[in-house]
Scaffold this active site. Structure first.
Site: not given
Length: 209
Positions: A8, A12, A91, A120, A124
């Site tokens: 959370a 994202v 994905p 990215h 990542k």
């Protein structure tokens, strides 16, 4: 719907939580509260955390939507089948990215020489990305994948298809993580209609009635 959200506080998750609440769902922090008394769980964390989070959910009979790539999908599929609980992994939850893969697969029938470039942000953890690997599986041969990790990027991918005297480029760009929200909402809506085990790919939901 009461949703247990793992990640959370992440990039994202911090976008997804208010969007889920705006859609009328009750969101709880998975790390703080766990999946107890929740209807579904959503995981946007790290590859090494997915199976532990999902195991806690499966023990509670809570189905899971996974947006983290790079985890052991076969292990989650086995665990979900044993628990008789549906799980879903994509994905990429951006609908445009799914269309990119679909268009590339169609074009490769005529231009079979392909390469993939995925870009990215530097945080990542997995490379190649899950989207790039899923794209490669839909294309002929074993197309090379080139991974770029730089600050300022979110999620971008292009498929290059070459032929004599021509080049076709099919590209998708995610500029903000709001792009993932419609796909996650679709997965939550369809999750309980899926069979036990792990269903993979947003295209499976787009094509379902």
């Amino acid at each position: 719907m009461r949703i247990c959200l793992f990640g959370a506080g992440g990039k994202v998750g911090s976008t997804l939580a208010p969007a889920l609440e705006a859609a009328g769902h009750d969101v709880v922090d998975g790390r703080a509260r766990g999946p107890a008394a929740c209807d579904v769980a959503v995981d946007f964390t790290r590859p090494d955390a997915v199976l532990a989070n999902a195991s806690a959910c499966l023990e509670a009979g809570v189905p899971v939507v996974v947006g983290t790539s790079g985890f052991d999908a076969d292990a989650l599929d086995r665990a979900a089948r044993e628990a008789d609980v549906p799980c879903f992994y994509a994905p990429n939850f951006a609908i445009g990215a799914v269309l990119m893969m679909r268009f590339a697969e169609a074009a490769a029938e005529y231009l079979p020489r392909t390469e993939i470039v995925e870009l990215h942000g530097e945080a990542k953890r997995d490379a190649p990305s899950g989207t790039a690997r899923a794209t490669a599986e839909r294309l002929p041969g074993e197309p090379p994948i080139h991974s770029v990790r730089l600050p300022g990027l979110v999620a971008h991918q292009e498929v290059l298809l070459g032929g004599e005297g021509q080049l076709l480029t099919i590209r998708h760009d995610t500029f903000s993580r709001e792009a993932f929200v419609p796909g996650v909402l679709l997965a939550l809506d369809k999750l309980k209609t899926l069979p036990p085990g792990l269903t993979v790919g947003l295209e499976r939901l787009l094509d379902s009635p």
